[in-house]
Design a protein around this motif. Structure first.
Motif, PDB file in Angstrom:
ATOM      1  N   PRO A  48      31.755  48.415  36.545  1.00  0.00           N
ATOM      2  CA  PRO A  48      32.486  47.179  36.239  1.00  0.00           C
ATOM      3  C   PRO A  48      33.379  46.749  37.401  1.00  0.00           C
ATOM      4  O   PRO A  48      33.883  47.575  38.154  1.00  0.00           O
ATOM      5  CB  PRO A  48      33.345  47.551  35.030  1.00  0.00           C
ATOM      6  CG  PRO A  48      32.751  48.782  34.472  1.00  0.00           C
ATOM      7  CD  PRO A  48      32.075  49.486  35.607  1.00  0.00           C
ATOM      8  N   TYR A  49      33.571  45.455  37.510  1.00  0.00           N
ATOM      9  CA  TYR A  49      34.508  44.906  38.486  1.00  0.00           C
ATOM     10  C   TYR A  49      35.493  44.021  37.735  1.00  0.00           C
ATOM     11  O   TYR A  49      35.102  43.082  37.044  1.00  0.00           O
ATOM     12  CB  TYR A  49      33.777  44.099  39.560  1.00  0.00           C
ATOM     13  CG  TYR A  49      34.733  43.412  40.501  1.00  0.00           C
ATOM     14  CD1 TYR A  49      35.598  44.163  41.303  1.00  0.00           C
ATOM     15  CD2 TYR A  49      34.795  42.033  40.573  1.00  0.00           C
ATOM     16  CE1 TYR A  49      36.495  43.537  42.152  1.00  0.00           C
ATOM     17  CE2 TYR A  49      35.689  41.399  41.430  1.00  0.00           C
ATOM     18  CZ  TYR A  49      36.532  42.156  42.206  1.00  0.00           C
ATOM     19  OH  TYR A  49      37.425  41.542  43.049  1.00  0.00           O
ATOM     20  N   ARG A  50      36.785  44.333  37.852  1.00  0.00           N
ATOM     21  CA  ARG A  50      37.836  43.607  37.135  1.00  0.00           C
ATOM     22  C   ARG A  50      38.763  42.936  38.148  1.00  0.00           C
ATOM     23  O   ARG A  50      39.143  43.547  39.140  1.00  0.00           O
ATOM     24  CB  ARG A  50      38.625  44.582  36.269  1.00  0.00           C
ATOM     25  CG  ARG A  50      39.691  43.935  35.419  1.00  0.00           C
ATOM     26  CD  ARG A  50      40.382  44.992  34.550  1.00  0.00           C
ATOM     27  NE  ARG A  50      41.380  44.433  33.698  1.00  0.00           N
ATOM     28  CZ  ARG A  50      41.184  43.999  32.465  1.00  0.00           C
ATOM     29  NH1 ARG A  50      39.991  44.077  31.918  1.00  0.00           N
ATOM     30  NH2 ARG A  50      42.173  43.497  31.766  1.00  0.00           N
ATOM     31  N   TRP A  51      39.109  41.672  37.871  1.00  0.00           N
ATOM     32  CA  TRP A  51      40.069  40.989  38.726  1.00  0.00           C
ATOM     33  C   TRP A  51      40.984  40.124  37.889  1.00  0.00           C
ATOM     34  O   TRP A  51      40.629  39.644  36.831  1.00  0.00           O
ATOM     35  CB  TRP A  51      39.374  40.187  39.828  1.00  0.00           C
ATOM     36  CG  TRP A  51      38.623  38.963  39.398  1.00  0.00           C
ATOM     37  CD1 TRP A  51      39.049  37.670  39.482  1.00  0.00           C
ATOM     38  CD2 TRP A  51      37.304  38.893  38.820  1.00  0.00           C
ATOM     39  NE1 TRP A  51      38.093  36.815  39.007  1.00  0.00           N
ATOM     40  CE2 TRP A  51      36.999  37.536  38.596  1.00  0.00           C
ATOM     41  CE3 TRP A  51      36.346  39.849  38.477  1.00  0.00           C
ATOM     42  CZ2 TRP A  51      35.792  37.119  38.038  1.00  0.00           C
ATOM     43  CZ3 TRP A  51      35.153  39.427  37.934  1.00  0.00           C
ATOM     44  CH2 TRP A  51      34.888  38.085  37.718  1.00  0.00           C
ATOM     45  N   ASP A  52      42.215  39.971  38.375  1.00  0.00           N
ATOM     46  CA  ASP A  52      43.234  39.141  37.747  1.00  0.00           C
ATOM     47  C   ASP A  52      43.243  37.807  38.478  1.00  0.00           C
ATOM     48  O   ASP A  52      43.613  37.728  39.646  1.00  0.00           O
ATOM     49  CB  ASP A  52      44.594  39.830  37.865  1.00  0.00           C
ATOM     50  CG  ASP A  52      45.678  39.123  37.086  1.00  0.00           C
ATOM     51  OD1 ASP A  52      45.406  38.068  36.476  1.00  0.00           O
ATOM     52  OD2 ASP A  52      46.813  39.625  37.095  1.00  0.00           O
TER      53      ASP A  52
END
Length: 141
Positions: A48-52
């Motif tokens: 997974p790749y998570r960004w704000d």
């Protein structure tokens, strides 16, 4: 003007194992002031790749495969967005996004704006690669 062969040759930035991007329109390479463009490539089993996404909007247009995004607001509520080839998703600022594997390889075209004034500052080495391309392609302009 940029053609697919040039895009394919652009350096890639790895977001996580099995997921990467190449930014082919940027402040560094093209002096783009308001937005960036790139392709994102995901393997069927990428991590997974998570960004704000606090201060920019983004769009994803699926060129191949299927994407799966988990969207979370400031209160912790979440929804899932999915898109397949030919579909487009708009991702407004103010949310956290997680791109998860779907079991299918994908490529999508993304655009974001406004671009941060500092460019791709959170990936200094990649930013330097893009600036070097600008110098070599334009003769230092």
């Amino acid at each position: 003007m940029i053609v697919p062969d040039e895009i394919d040759k652009m350096p890639r930035l790895q977001f996580n194992t099995g997921i990467e991007t190449n930014i082919f329109l940027s402040r560094e390479r093209d002096d783009a002031r308001y937005f960036r463009h790139g392709y994102c490539y995901g393997e069927p089993d990428h991590l997974p790749y998570r960004w704000d996404q606090k201060d920019f909007d983004e769009t994803h247009f699926v060129l191949k495969g299927k994407i799966h995004l988990v969207v979370e607001d400031a209160a912790g509520r979440s929804i899932v967005l999915e898109a397949v080839e030919g579909e487009h998703i708009y991702l407004p600022a103010g949310y956290e996004y997680t791109l998860e594997a779907t079991g299918v390889a994908y490529t999508f075209f993304w655009t974001s704006g406004p671009s941060p004034k500092v460019g791709v500052a959170d990936a200094a080495d990649y930013s330097r690669e893009l600036r070097a391309l600008r110098i070599s392609e334009t003769g230092g302009l």
